[in-house]
Write a protein that holds these residues in place. Structure first.
Motif, PDB file in Angstrom:
ATOM      1  N   MET A   1       0.820  -1.198   0.000  1.00 22.13           N
ATOM      2  CA  MET A   1       0.000   0.000   0.000  1.00 22.13           C
ATOM      3  C   MET A   1       0.864   1.263   0.000  1.00 22.13           C
ATOM      4  SD  MET A   1      -3.062  -1.287   0.135  1.00 22.13           S
ATOM      5  CE  MET A   1      -3.999   0.191   0.533  1.00 22.13           C
ATOM      6  N   LYS A   2       0.442   2.253  -0.778  1.00 22.38           N
ATOM      7  CA  LYS A   2       0.985   3.614  -0.701  1.00 22.38           C
ATOM      8  C   LYS A   2      -0.152   4.510  -0.234  1.00 22.38           C
ATOM      9  CE  LYS A   2       2.878   7.417  -3.448  1.00 22.38           C
ATOM     10  NZ  LYS A   2       3.291   7.896  -4.802  1.00 22.38           N
ATOM     11  N   ASN A   3      -0.028   4.989   0.972  1.00 25.67           N
ATOM     12  CA  ASN A   3      -1.121   5.721   1.640  1.00 25.67           C
ATOM     13  C   ASN A   3      -2.347   4.809   1.716  1.00 25.67           C
ATOM     14  OD1 ASN A   3       0.568   7.986   1.947  1.00 25.67           O
ATOM     15  ND2 ASN A   3       0.060   8.709  -0.110  1.00 25.67           N
ATOM     16  N   GLU A   4      -3.441   5.124   1.034  1.00 20.62           N
ATOM     17  CA  GLU A   4      -4.645   4.286   1.100  1.00 20.62           C
ATOM     18  C   GLU A   4      -4.943   3.580  -0.220  1.00 20.62           C
ATOM     19  OE1 GLU A   4      -6.237   3.686   3.882  1.00 20.62           O
ATOM     20  OE2 GLU A   4      -4.845   5.006   4.941  1.00 20.62           O
ATOM     21  N   LYS A   5      -3.944   3.440  -1.083  1.00 24.26           N
ATOM     22  CA  LYS A   5      -4.140   2.818  -2.392  1.00 24.26           C
ATOM     23  C   LYS A   5      -3.161   1.670  -2.553  1.00 24.26           C
ATOM     24  CE  LYS A   5      -4.170   3.826  -7.347  1.00 24.26           C
ATOM     25  NZ  LYS A   5      -3.949   4.860  -8.400  1.00 24.26           N
ATOM     26  N   GLU A   6      -3.667   0.514  -3.042  1.00 25.96           N
ATOM     27  CA  GLU A   6      -2.791  -0.627  -3.274  1.00 25.96           C
ATOM     28  C   GLU A   6      -2.002  -0.389  -4.564  1.00 25.96           C
ATOM     29  OE1 GLU A   6      -6.940  -1.659  -4.835  1.00 25.96           O
ATOM     30  OE2 GLU A   6      -6.059  -0.797  -3.016  1.00 25.96           O
ATOM     31  N   VAL A   7      -0.691  -0.662  -4.508  1.00 19.26           N
ATOM     32  CA  VAL A   7       0.181  -0.437  -5.668  1.00 19.26           C
ATOM     33  C   VAL A   7       0.784  -1.741  -6.188  1.00 19.26           C
ATOM     34  CG1 VAL A   7       0.737   1.946  -5.084  1.00 19.26           C
ATOM     35  CG2 VAL A   7       2.087   0.102  -4.080  1.00 19.26           C
ATOM     36  N   ALA A   8       0.755  -2.817  -5.384  1.00 22.37           N
ATOM     37  CA  ALA A   8       1.283  -4.113  -5.831  1.00 22.37           C
ATOM     38  C   ALA A   8       0.589  -5.220  -5.036  1.00 22.37           C
ATOM     39  CB  ALA A   8       2.797  -4.181  -5.649  1.00 22.37           C
ATOM     40  N   ILE A   9       0.532  -6.418  -5.641  1.00 22.99           N
ATOM     41  CA  ILE A   9      -0.143  -7.562  -5.038  1.00 22.99           C
ATOM     42  C   ILE A   9       0.834  -8.720  -4.937  1.00 22.99           C
ATOM     43  CG2 ILE A   9      -1.990  -9.272  -5.298  1.00 22.99           C
ATOM     44  CD1 ILE A   9      -3.615  -7.157  -6.733  1.00 22.99           C
TER      45      ILE A   9
ATOM     46  N   VAL B   1       4.028   3.900   3.420  1.00 19.90           N
ATOM     47  CA  VAL B   1       4.031   2.617   2.725  1.00 19.90           C
ATOM     48  C   VAL B   1       3.853   1.527   3.773  1.00 19.90           C
ATOM     49  CG1 VAL B   1       5.322   1.051   1.230  1.00 19.90           C
ATOM     50  CG2 VAL B   1       5.529   3.534   0.917  1.00 19.90           C
ATOM     51  N   TRP B   2       2.892   0.573   3.506  1.00 20.26           N
ATOM     52  CA  TRP B   2       2.595  -0.475   4.478  1.00 20.26           C
ATOM     53  C   TRP B   2       1.995  -1.679   3.768  1.00 20.26           C
ATOM     54  CZ3 TRP B   2      -2.902  -1.052   5.391  1.00 20.26           C
ATOM     55  CH2 TRP B   2      -3.680  -0.048   4.809  1.00 20.26           C
ATOM     56  N   VAL B   3       1.673  -2.739   4.527  1.00 17.25           N
ATOM     57  CA  VAL B   3       1.203  -4.012   3.969  1.00 17.25           C
ATOM     58  C   VAL B   3      -0.125  -4.372   4.623  1.00 17.25           C
ATOM     59  CG1 VAL B   3       1.731  -6.459   3.609  1.00 17.25           C
ATOM     60  CG2 VAL B   3       3.591  -4.769   3.639  1.00 17.25           C
ATOM     61  N   ARG B   4      -1.043  -4.884   3.815  1.00 19.43           N
ATOM     62  CA  ARG B   4      -2.315  -5.364   4.353  1.00 19.43           C
ATOM     63  C   ARG B   4      -2.702  -6.683   3.689  1.00 19.43           C
ATOM     64  NH1 ARG B   4      -7.040  -1.465   1.710  1.00 19.43           N
ATOM     65  NH2 ARG B   4      -7.018  -2.409  -0.388  1.00 19.43           N
ATOM     66  N   MET B   5      -3.475  -7.485   4.407  1.00 22.59           N
ATOM     67  CA  MET B   5      -4.009  -8.741   3.877  1.00 22.59           C
ATOM     68  C   MET B   5      -5.410  -8.487   3.343  1.00 22.59           C
ATOM     69  SD  MET B   5      -2.749 -11.533   6.730  1.00 22.59           S
ATOM     70  CE  MET B   5      -3.075 -12.920   5.641  1.00 22.59           C
TER      71      MET B   5
END
Length: 258
Positions: free
Chosen positions: A190-198, A224-228
């Motif tokens: 994630m970049k801010n509140e938008k996913e940029v890669a999976i 920049v962070w990670v979510r499931m």
């Protein structure tokens, strides 16, 4: 003879009247009560009305007042048991927006930020890991980390699991995870509140290491962070207390201003 008989009847009648008059008591003549006469400007008052006035003012002739009392305990029954909860009613129309509420309480003091420098350092790098496995229980679930390998100037927040950009420029990020047998692995970078890669792996009877990497152009204040990401299948990533299978890295390649 007729004269003698008439005379005898007259004498006997007089004697009888005298006898009755001696045996019966004499009645005194009835005295009338005095009534005040009306004046020139007053209306005449009848004897009956004046007598009623005198009788109503006399305590001996006053009518007692009756005040009925009602026993409430006779009318009120015992409290009954509570009935079953009814079905909810139909949803009403949405009301108008209310007035703005009062300001909330002041929050707790935050953690101290990174140490400042007289000259801003054009460097940024971090490498963090996770020793505990994680199952996704929500639609989106934040991934946090519990071990810190490198955290230059504390730009990576271990409590929130987010990297905060203090130096604008081009960054490189990589994510490495270990899949779980027969379970799906589905994560977003994630970049801010938008996913940029999976990072995605289908369920399999074999667990494997899976990675994803990319470069991002960040401005100061970006995160920049990670979510499931959970779908119909069970989503999980594997790790152990003795070994680290989940690693998140990032570092600055080229600052915007050199």
């Amino acid at each position: 003879k007729m004269s003698a008989v008439f005379l005898l009847l007259l004498v006997s009648t007089v004697n009888v009247g005298a006898t009755l008059e001696k045996g019966l008591p004499r009645r005194e003549p009835r005295r009338l009560s005095c009534v005040r006469c009306c004046g020139p400007s007053e209306q005449p008052v009848s004897i009956i009305s004046s007598r009623y006035t005198r009788m109503s003012s006399d305590p001996a002739y006053s009518v007692p007042k009756v005040q009925p009392t009602i026993d409430i305990t006779i009318l009120k029954g015992e409290k009954g048991e509570m009935g079953e909860k009814g079905y909810p009613g139909a949803v009403g129309k949405e009301g108008e927006r209310g007035l703005r509420g009062f300001n909330g309480r002041k929050g707790q003091k935050g953690q101290p930020g990174p140490q400042g420098h007289s000259c801003k350092q054009l460097y940024a790098a971090f490498s963090v890991g996770r020793r505990k496995p994680l199952h996704s229980s929500d639609y989106f679930q934040h991934v946090t980390f519990d071990i810190e390998f490198v955290n230059l100037y504390k730009h990576f927040n271990m409590f929130s699991g987010k990297f905060f950009c203090y130096v604008s420029g081009i960054y490189y990020f990589s994510l490495n995870v270990h899949t779980w047998n027969f379970k799906e692995t589905y994560l977003h970078l994630m970049k801010n509140e938008k996913e940029v890669a999976i990072l995605y792996t289908q369920p399999s009877d074999r667990s494997i290491m899976q990675s994803q990497s990319l470069m991002l152009d960040l401005q100061e204040g970006d995160e920049v962070w990670v979510r499931m990401f959970k779908r119909e299948r069970e989503n999980a990533i594997y790790s152990e207390e003795s070994d680290v299978y989940i690693i998140f890295n990032g570092h600055l390649i080229k600052p915007a201003v050199e």
